[in-house]
Write a protein that holds these residues in place. Structure first.
Motif, short mmCIF file in Angstrom:
data_model
loop_
_atom_site.label_atom_id
_atom_site.label_comp_id
_atom_site.label_asym_id
_atom_site.label_seq_id
_atom_site.Cartn_x
_atom_site.Cartn_y
_atom_site.Cartn_z
N UNK A 29 0.82 -1.20 0.00
CA UNK A 29 0.00 0.00 0.00
C UNK A 29 0.86 1.26 0.00
N UNK A 30 1.88 1.22 0.85
CA UNK A 30 2.80 2.37 0.92
C UNK A 30 3.43 2.62 -0.43
N UNK A 31 3.90 1.53 -1.07
CA UNK A 31 4.55 1.69 -2.36
C UNK A 31 3.58 2.22 -3.42
N UNK A 32 2.33 1.71 -3.32
CA UNK A 32 1.33 2.16 -4.30
C UNK A 32 1.07 3.65 -4.14
N UNK A 33 0.89 4.06 -2.90
CA UNK A 33 0.68 5.49 -2.63
C UNK A 33 1.87 6.31 -3.12
N UNK A 34 3.08 5.80 -2.82
CA UNK A 34 4.29 6.54 -3.15
C UNK A 34 4.43 6.74 -4.67
N UNK A 35 4.21 5.65 -5.41
CA UNK A 35 4.36 5.72 -6.87
C UNK A 35 3.30 6.63 -7.49
N UNK A 36 2.05 6.45 -7.06
CA UNK A 36 0.99 7.32 -7.57
C UNK A 36 1.25 8.77 -7.17
N UNK A 37 1.72 8.94 -5.94
CA UNK A 37 2.01 10.29 -5.44
C UNK A 37 3.08 10.97 -6.26
N UNK A 39 3.67 10.53 -9.47
CA UNK A 39 3.05 11.00 -10.71
C UNK A 39 2.24 12.27 -10.50
N UNK A 40 1.47 12.28 -9.41
CA UNK A 40 0.65 13.46 -9.10
C UNK A 40 1.53 14.67 -8.77
N UNK A 41 2.63 14.42 -8.08
CA UNK A 41 3.57 15.50 -7.75
C UNK A 41 4.13 16.12 -9.02
N UNK A 42 4.54 15.24 -9.95
CA UNK A 42 5.12 15.74 -11.20
C UNK A 42 4.13 16.62 -11.96
N UNK A 43 2.85 16.24 -11.89
CA UNK A 43 1.85 16.98 -12.64
C UNK A 43 1.43 18.27 -11.95
N UNK A 44 1.33 18.23 -10.62
CA UNK A 44 0.70 19.35 -9.91
C UNK A 44 1.64 20.22 -9.07
N UNK A 45 2.79 19.72 -8.72
CA UNK A 45 3.64 20.42 -7.75
C UNK A 45 5.02 20.78 -8.27
N UNK A 46 5.52 19.93 -9.19
CA UNK A 46 6.93 19.98 -9.55
C UNK A 46 7.35 21.27 -10.24
N UNK A 47 6.44 21.88 -11.02
CA UNK A 47 6.79 23.12 -11.72
C UNK A 47 7.44 24.11 -10.76
N UNK A 48 6.81 24.31 -9.63
CA UNK A 48 7.33 25.30 -8.68
C UNK A 48 8.32 24.68 -7.70
N UNK A 49 7.97 23.55 -7.12
CA UNK A 49 8.80 23.01 -6.04
C UNK A 49 10.00 22.21 -6.57
N UNK A 50 10.01 21.89 -7.85
CA UNK A 50 11.18 21.26 -8.46
C UNK A 50 11.20 19.75 -8.31
N UNK A 51 11.92 19.09 -9.22
CA UNK A 51 11.99 17.63 -9.18
C UNK A 51 12.79 17.16 -7.97
N UNK A 116 4.25 10.75 -0.86
CA UNK A 116 5.44 10.97 -1.70
C UNK A 116 6.34 12.07 -1.14
N UNK A 117 5.74 13.22 -0.81
CA UNK A 117 6.55 14.36 -0.34
C UNK A 117 7.23 14.05 1.00
N UNK A 118 6.48 13.43 1.92
CA UNK A 118 7.05 13.20 3.25
C UNK A 118 7.99 11.99 3.27
N UNK A 119 8.19 11.36 2.11
CA UNK A 119 9.16 10.27 2.04
C UNK A 119 10.14 10.45 0.89
N UNK A 120 10.28 11.70 0.42
CA UNK A 120 11.28 12.02 -0.61
C UNK A 120 12.08 13.21 -0.12
N UNK A 121 13.06 13.62 -0.90
CA UNK A 121 13.85 14.84 -0.62
C UNK A 121 14.48 14.78 0.77
N UNK A 122 14.81 13.59 1.23
CA UNK A 122 15.45 13.46 2.54
C UNK A 122 14.46 13.33 3.69
#
Lengths: 141, 216
Positions: A29-37, A39-51, A116-122
């Motif tokens: 479940x965690x992995x599913x959330x993370x992977x989907x998250x 994709x959603x991050x790339x579409x909705x957040x990444x422009x401003x907050x960066x990859x 995704x956010x709370x388990x990426x970028x350190x």
């Protein structure tokens, strides 16, 4: 005696596999959330907050401040859905831009983005499912 | 036999060297042939499209004109400060290019806002300082609606327009346009793609060589 041993071994195997399947379901479940998250991050957040989640100058805040994310854990869903205005301090730097909301994202989408956010970028934080998001979103101001 | 192979390889290497040093950026845009008579002989010359004179206000409310870009190469784009689609990506990439050429007196950057109503110089100033830019090597300019949209479409060949169907009301392309000292267009790069921005940096080096190496 021999029968007992076989019985015991069988029981042990059954028991451990039961436990393991439970654990697997959470991690799946965690992995599913993370992977989907992601994709959603790339579409909705990444422009401003960066990859890399580092934001851009003091225009867009980074998402690398684990203590900020932890402190605001129950407010993240509302921030993602409704956006945010006013000054925020991230990594002890002030940001006063306007973050637009994402009204089209469903509760589960928001939960996935948060995972995704709370388990990426350190960052490394606990699982956050759509039920959590639903509860937090009711409390949005 | 061995010698033949050796010669072949040597000539290949030699040729590849020649090719790279002779690579020249193309000149983009409209062109027209003109006939002129020199010493009684009819010659055909090509006139390339150039960027016309312009005058805007920059982030410090100081007038910026084409003269500020004389004898320099520059990279230009169109954006607006409240844009949250391609602009952050473009300026994240442009910032890398800027950092690479920072302090080079032969290189300038010019970003035009297309949000005429909202992005007044004071607004641009706040955007610029938040981006971490000082000085005037990178100019952020505000101009009249007609002059900005006109120069975008006609001179830099970048599509930008107001569109009420768009959530933000403004639509524009993310091209970075490279302009030489003769105000000719020498390259167009998608400012949202990292590989194209890397190519831009290589091409700027190439253009600097072409423009200024004979001078010294």
């Amino acid at each position: 005696m021999r029968n007992k041993l076989i019985y015991f071994i069988f029981l042990t195997i059954a028991f451990t596999s039961m436990i393991q399947s439970c654990q697997n379901e959470t991690s799946i479940n965690f992995k599913r959330y993370y992977v989907n998250g992601k994709g959603l991050y790339e579409k909705n957040c990444q422009n401003c907050h960066g990859s890399d989640g580092k934001g851009l100058g003091t225009l867009y805040p980074p998402l690398t401040d684990s203590s900020y994310l932890n402190l605001k854990r129950n407010k993240l869903a509302c921030i993602i859905r409704n956006g945010q205005t006013g000054t925020v301090r991230v990594n002890n730097i002030a940001y006063d831009g306007i973050m637009p909301g994402n009204q089209t994202l469903a509760d589960i989408d928001i939960a996935q983005v948060i995972v995704y956010i709370t388990n990426s970028f350190g960052n490394k934080q606990d699982f956050y499912d759509s039920e959590f998001a639903k509860n937090d979103l009711v409390k949005c101001k | 036999m061995k010698k033949v192979v050796l010669v072949a390889i040597a000539s290949l290497i030699f040729q590849s060297c020649v090719n790279t040093s002779e690579r020249k950026l193309p000149i983009l845009g409209e062109r027209e042939p003109v006939e002129k008579t020199v010493d009684g002989k009819l010659l055909i010359d090509t006139i390339y499209q150039t960027v016309p004179a312009f005058s805007y206000f920059n982030q410090d409310s100081i007038p910026v004109t084409n003269k500020d870009f004389d004898n320099k190469i520059y990279v230009t784009d169109f954006f607006f400060t409240s844009c949250n689609t391609i602009c952050p990506i473009m300026h994240r990439n442009m910032l890398n290019v800027y950092t690479k050429f920072k302090g080079n007196p032969k290189v300038k950057f010019l970003s035009h806002t297309i949000d005429i109503k909202y992005d007044l110089p004071s607004k641009l100033k706040s955007y610029v300082s938040k981006l971490g830019i000082e000085g005037n090597q990178w100019e952020f300019v505000h101009g009249s609606r007609d002059s900005i949209f006109g120069i975008a479409a006609k001179s830099y060949l970048v599509s930008a327009f107001e569109d009420s169907a768009d959530p933000q009301g403004l639509v524009h392309q993310g091209w970075f346009i490279l302009v030489d000292t003769k105000k000719q267009l020498r390259g167009a790069y998608d400012g949202t793609k990292e590989d194209q921005v890397n190519q831009l940096m290589k091409d700027m080096e190439l253009l600097l060589k072409e423009e200024f190496d004979n001078e010294e």
